[in-house]
Design a protein around this motif. Structure first.
Motif, PDB file in Angstrom:
ATOM      1  N   SER A   1       0.839  -1.211   0.000  1.00 21.70           N
ATOM      2  CA  SER A   1       0.000   0.000   0.000  1.00 21.70           C
ATOM      3  C   SER A   1       0.868   1.252   0.000  1.00 21.70           C
ATOM      4  O   SER A   1       2.064   1.199   0.307  1.00 21.70           O
ATOM      5  CB  SER A   1      -0.919   0.033   1.227  1.00 21.70           C
ATOM      6  OG  SER A   1      -0.162   0.266   2.390  1.00 21.70           O
ATOM      7  N   GLY A   2       0.211   2.356  -0.292  1.00 25.59           N
ATOM      8  CA  GLY A   2       0.880   3.653  -0.208  1.00 25.59           C
ATOM      9  C   GLY A   2       1.140   4.039   1.238  1.00 25.59           C
ATOM     10  O   GLY A   2       2.129   4.717   1.541  1.00 25.59           O
ATOM     11  N   THR A   3       0.266   3.607   2.135  1.00 24.60           N
ATOM     12  CA  THR A   3       0.472   3.881   3.560  1.00 24.60           C
ATOM     13  C   THR A   3       1.767   3.219   4.015  1.00 24.60           C
ATOM     14  O   THR A   3       2.615   3.839   4.661  1.00 24.60           O
ATOM     15  CB  THR A   3      -0.715   3.322   4.380  1.00 24.60           C
ATOM     16  OG1 THR A   3      -1.920   3.827   3.826  1.00 24.60           O
ATOM     17  CG2 THR A   3      -0.603   3.711   5.836  1.00 24.60           C
ATOM     18  N   ASP A   4       1.941   1.945   3.659  1.00 22.78           N
ATOM     19  CA  ASP A   4       3.172   1.238   4.040  1.00 22.78           C
ATOM     20  C   ASP A   4       4.393   1.906   3.409  1.00 22.78           C
ATOM     21  O   ASP A   4       5.471   1.953   4.020  1.00 22.78           O
ATOM     22  CB  ASP A   4       3.112  -0.234   3.599  1.00 22.78           C
ATOM     23  CG  ASP A   4       2.216  -1.074   4.511  1.00 22.78           C
ATOM     24  OD1 ASP A   4       1.426  -0.470   5.271  1.00 22.78           O
ATOM     25  OD2 ASP A   4       2.302  -2.309   4.461  1.00 22.78           O
ATOM     26  N   ALA A  23       4.472   5.953  -3.148  1.00 26.76           N
ATOM     27  CA  ALA A  23       3.433   5.926  -4.192  1.00 26.76           C
ATOM     28  C   ALA A  23       2.343   4.947  -3.774  1.00 26.76           C
ATOM     29  O   ALA A  23       2.608   3.963  -3.084  1.00 26.76           O
ATOM     30  CB  ALA A  23       4.042   5.488  -5.521  1.00 26.76           C
ATOM     31  N   SER A  24       1.123   5.238  -4.204  1.00 25.06           N
ATOM     32  CA  SER A  24      -0.002   4.322  -3.943  1.00 25.06           C
ATOM     33  C   SER A  24      -0.556   3.814  -5.266  1.00 25.06           C
ATOM     34  O   SER A  24      -0.711   4.588  -6.213  1.00 25.06           O
ATOM     35  CB  SER A  24      -1.116   5.050  -3.188  1.00 25.06           C
ATOM     36  OG  SER A  24      -2.295   4.257  -3.187  1.00 25.06           O
ATOM     37  N   PHE A  25      -0.872   2.519  -5.292  1.00 19.02           N
ATOM     38  CA  PHE A  25      -1.510   1.935  -6.484  1.00 19.02           C
ATOM     39  C   PHE A  25      -2.896   1.412  -6.171  1.00 19.02           C
ATOM     40  O   PHE A  25      -3.402   0.511  -6.855  1.00 19.02           O
ATOM     41  CB  PHE A  25      -0.661   0.773  -7.031  1.00 19.02           C
ATOM     42  CG  PHE A  25       0.772   1.120  -7.324  1.00 19.02           C
ATOM     43  CD1 PHE A  25       1.101   2.210  -8.118  1.00 19.02           C
ATOM     44  CD2 PHE A  25       1.811   0.340  -6.818  1.00 19.02           C
ATOM     45  CE1 PHE A  25       2.432   2.524  -8.399  1.00 19.02           C
ATOM     46  CE2 PHE A  25       3.138   0.637  -7.088  1.00 19.02           C
ATOM     47  CZ  PHE A  25       3.446   1.730  -7.882  1.00 19.02           C
ATOM     48  N   GLU A  59       8.223  12.420   0.025  1.00 15.92           N
ATOM     49  CA  GLU A  59       7.076  12.912  -0.744  1.00 15.92           C
ATOM     50  C   GLU A  59       5.925  11.912  -0.667  1.00 15.92           C
ATOM     51  O   GLU A  59       6.114  10.728  -0.959  1.00 15.92           O
ATOM     52  CB  GLU A  59       7.471  13.105  -2.210  1.00 15.92           C
ATOM     53  CG  GLU A  59       8.510  14.187  -2.407  1.00 15.92           C
ATOM     54  CD  GLU A  59       9.019  14.231  -3.848  1.00 15.92           C
ATOM     55  OE1 GLU A  59       8.300  14.720  -4.728  1.00 15.92           O
ATOM     56  OE2 GLU A  59      10.153  13.760  -4.081  1.00 15.92           O
ATOM     57  N   ASP A  60       4.755  12.404  -0.288  1.00 14.10           N
ATOM     58  CA  ASP A  60       3.565  11.563  -0.360  1.00 14.10           C
ATOM     59  C   ASP A  60       2.999  11.722  -1.768  1.00 14.10           C
ATOM     60  O   ASP A  60       2.323  12.698  -2.093  1.00 14.10           O
ATOM     61  CB  ASP A  60       2.533  11.999   0.691  1.00 14.10           C
ATOM     62  CG  ASP A  60       1.269  11.125   0.652  1.00 14.10           C
ATOM     63  OD1 ASP A  60       1.001  10.516  -0.402  1.00 14.10           O
ATOM     64  OD2 ASP A  60       0.550  11.085   1.669  1.00 14.10           O
ATOM     65  N   ASN A  61       3.354  10.739  -2.602  1.00 16.09           N
ATOM     66  CA  ASN A  61       2.892  10.815  -3.989  1.00 16.09           C
ATOM     67  C   ASN A  61       1.846   9.735  -4.269  1.00 16.09           C
ATOM     68  O   ASN A  61       1.936   8.983  -5.230  1.00 16.09           O
ATOM     69  CB  ASN A  61       4.062  10.694  -4.963  1.00 16.09           C
ATOM     70  CG  ASN A  61       3.600  10.982  -6.384  1.00 16.09           C
ATOM     71  OD1 ASN A  61       2.623  11.710  -6.580  1.00 16.09           O
ATOM     72  ND2 ASN A  61       4.262  10.411  -7.375  1.00 16.09           N
ATOM     73  N   GLN A  77      -8.246   3.475  -7.094  1.00 18.77           N
ATOM     74  CA  GLN A  77      -8.738   4.785  -7.526  1.00 18.77           C
ATOM     75  C   GLN A  77      -7.657   5.786  -7.897  1.00 18.77           C
ATOM     76  O   GLN A  77      -7.967   6.867  -8.363  1.00 18.77           O
ATOM     77  CB  GLN A  77      -9.670   5.393  -6.478  1.00 18.77           C
ATOM     78  CG  GLN A  77      -9.057   5.641  -5.122  1.00 18.77           C
ATOM     79  CD  GLN A  77      -9.369   4.515  -4.159  1.00 18.77           C
ATOM     80  OE1 GLN A  77      -9.442   3.352  -4.550  1.00 18.77           O
ATOM     81  NE2 GLN A  77      -9.565   4.837  -2.891  1.00 18.77           N
ATOM     82  N   LYS A  78      -6.377   5.404  -7.734  1.00 17.46           N
ATOM     83  CA  LYS A  78      -5.314   6.343  -8.078  1.00 17.46           C
ATOM     84  C   LYS A  78      -5.087   6.368  -9.601  1.00 17.46           C
ATOM     85  O   LYS A  78      -5.572   5.512 -10.325  1.00 17.46           O
ATOM     86  CB  LYS A  78      -4.012   5.965  -7.357  1.00 17.46           C
ATOM     87  CG  LYS A  78      -4.152   5.949  -5.846  1.00 17.46           C
ATOM     88  CD  LYS A  78      -4.711   7.240  -5.272  1.00 17.46           C
ATOM     89  CE  LYS A  78      -4.578   7.293  -3.765  1.00 17.46           C
ATOM     90  NZ  LYS A  78      -5.662   8.020  -3.088  1.00 17.46           N
ATOM     91  N   ASN A  79      -4.290   7.327 -10.062  1.00 22.75           N
ATOM     92  CA  ASN A  79      -4.087   7.453 -11.518  1.00 22.75           C
ATOM     93  C   ASN A  79      -3.488   6.177 -12.110  1.00 22.75           C
ATOM     94  O   ASN A  79      -3.828   5.791 -13.232  1.00 22.75           O
ATOM     95  CB  ASN A  79      -3.175   8.646 -11.843  1.00 22.75           C
ATOM     96  CG  ASN A  79      -3.881   9.963 -11.607  1.00 22.75           C
ATOM     97  OD1 ASN A  79      -4.718  10.072 -10.720  1.00 22.75           O
ATOM     98  ND2 ASN A  79      -3.563  10.965 -12.411  1.00 22.75           N
TER      99      ASN A  79
HETATM  100  C1  PLP Z   1      -2.481  11.539   0.029  1.00 20.73           C
HETATM  101  C2  PLP Z   1      -2.531  10.074   0.323  1.00 20.73           C
HETATM  102  N1  PLP Z   1      -1.586   9.523   1.105  1.00 20.73           N
HETATM  103  C3  PLP Z   1      -1.575   8.211   1.372  1.00 20.73           C
HETATM  104  C4  PLP Z   1      -2.529   7.374   0.856  1.00 20.73           C
HETATM  105  C5  PLP Z   1      -2.486   5.935   1.253  1.00 20.73           C
HETATM  106  O1  PLP Z   1      -2.394   5.072   0.174  1.00 20.73           O
HETATM  107  P1  PLP Z   1      -2.984   3.582   0.294  1.00 20.73           P
HETATM  108  O2  PLP Z   1      -4.463   3.683   0.262  1.00 20.73           O
HETATM  109  O3  PLP Z   1      -2.426   2.892  -0.899  1.00 20.73           O
HETATM  110  O4  PLP Z   1      -2.481   3.020   1.562  1.00 20.73           O
HETATM  111  C6  PLP Z   1      -3.540   7.891   0.025  1.00 20.73           C
HETATM  112  C7  PLP Z   1      -4.576   7.088  -0.616  1.00 20.73           C
HETATM  113  O5  PLP Z   1      -5.225   6.232  -0.288  1.00 20.73           O
HETATM  114  C8  PLP Z   1      -3.551   9.278  -0.244  1.00 20.73           C
HETATM  115  O6  PLP Z   1      -4.465   9.829  -1.025  1.00 20.73           O
END
Ligand code: PLP
Length: 374
Positions: A59-62, A180-182, A156-158, A185-187
């Motif tokens: 995940s993008g959070t991780d 980065a998050s995949f 960077e939170d991308n 709903q992301k691009n």
């Molecule tokens: C700005 C931002 N940071 C972090 C996240 C976390 O990404 P993920 O949902 O893949 O954990 C998201 C999206 O979900 C986000 O929009």
């Protein structure tokens, strides 16, 4: 007419053969976790970003908190960001035990306001964490200059801006690591969850790679770590989609321009601001009502007319119930712009597979409401 907020199924149908072929390839390979498809996607994604390394995660959070861990950020440390972002930006800081320090956002871009950062820096500050909100880069030149002056890391939170760039910088080159998050709903989204740390720093790459796999870089040899791997099936889907990301972002920009041209006569709303020379990739097309009390009315009007508009993010992190849940948090200065953004924002449907008729219908309905109410 009904206009959905996402075009996931349309996108799948448009490139079904390519996605199905990648999934088939993974299924037939017999290697589904840490297999060759993950390796391939990691090198394709790093090349796309113009960076040396990408480490696929779940995940993008991780991606954010594993990057923090790799930089040695933990209890007693502070990271500076904004509150008008998705919760995970701050949550990642709290997961590693750091204190989240919030400053205001820029009134035009809604990204972090670099002029507010220095007042929040203390001897405990370790990192600046700008969010490229809605698909537009934060002012990385200014952020890097502050980080250099105070010897801070930049992460960077991308999650929202893959394929975006600044006027004279690209994402990644002015920071230590990019998350980065995949998520779908992301691009660049897989059919599920996924993320990556992107970096030019071999040490960060090495540590994140190990942490994501139970602290192991050699079979049966472990140290403390986690399970945060990007599965090969998702890597295959992302590999197929990556080939289309620029063309999809161009379409998002086309629909954004059509919204902007159609809505510029509206008196009661503010349209998204594009920094001159930046490539905004419109993960979201976010308008704001000039009066906060109008936001829910316009949102309801659109929803009642079949338009699935939403809000990103209607409750800023510091306004969430229970904040800060016993975690370290500090607010520096008034958060006037972040609070206005939260109170007034509406995201109109935005995805590459929209049609002219759908965009024009949304424009017509916003204008109809605006004429009757402004
Ligand atoms: C700005 C931002 N940071 C972090 C996240 C976390 O990404 P993920 O949902 O893949 O954990 C998201 C999206 O979900 C986000 O929009």
């Amino acid at each position: 007419m009904k206009v959905g907020f996402y075009g996931h199924v349309r996108q799948y149908h448009n490139i079904k053969a390519e996605i199905d072929a990648k999934m088939q390839e993974v299924l037939e390979s017999g290697e589904y976790v840490m297999g060759p498809m993950l390796k391939r996607f990691e090198s394709e994604f790093a090349a796309y970003c113009g960076m040396r390394y990408a480490v696929g995660l779940n995940s993008g959070t991780d991606a954010l908190w594993l990057a923090f861990l790799a930089l040695g950020i933990g209890p007693g440390d502070e990271c500076i960001t904004t509150t008008n972002t998705f919760f995970a930006t701050a949550e990642a800081m709290w997961i590693v035990g750091a204190t989240a320090v919030f400053v205001d956002s820029d009134p035009k871009t809604n990204c972090i306001d670099p002029t507010k950062i220095e007042a929040a820096i203390t001897p405990r500050t370790k990192a600046l964490v700008p969010v490229h909100l809605y698909g537009q880069c934060a002012d990385m030149k200014a952020i890097r200059a502050i980080a250099d002056k105070h010897k801070l890391f930049v992460v960077e939170d991308n999650a929202q801006a893959i394929g975006a760039r600044g006027k004279d910088f690209k994402i990644g080159e002015l920071s230590d690591a990019v998350g980065a998050s995949f998520i779908i709903q992301k691009n660049l989204g897989t059919f599920g969850d996924g993320g990556a740390v992107v970096t030019n720093n071999p040490e960060i790459e090495r540590i994140v790679r190990k942490l994501r796999n139970h602290g192991s870089d050699k079979r049966s040899v472990h140290s403390m770590g986690y399970n945060s791997r990007l599965d090969d099936l998702h890597a295959g889907i992302l590999s197929a989609k990556l080939k289309h990301i620029d063309e999809w972002n161009d379409l998002r920009r086309k629909w954004a321009a059509r919204y902007t041209a159609g809505l510029k006569q509206a008196r009661g709303i503010v349209l998204p601001y594009e920094v001159p020379g930046y490539r905004h990739v419109y993960h979201l097309y976010v308008i704001e009502t000039k009066r906060p009390q109008d936001r829910d009315k316009l949102l309801k009007y659109l929803n009642d007319n079949g338009i699935d508009a939403k809000c990103h993010y209607p409750i800023a992190i510091h306004q969430q119930q229970g904040y800060p849940w016993g975690k370290g948090a500090r607010i520096v200065g008034p958060l006037t712009n972040s609070e206005r953004n939260a109170a007034c924002c509406i995201s109109l449907p935005m995805y590459p597979e929209l049609t002219e008729a759908e965009v024009d219908y949304v424009v017509a309905k916003v204008l109809e409401w605006d004429k009757a109410n402004s």
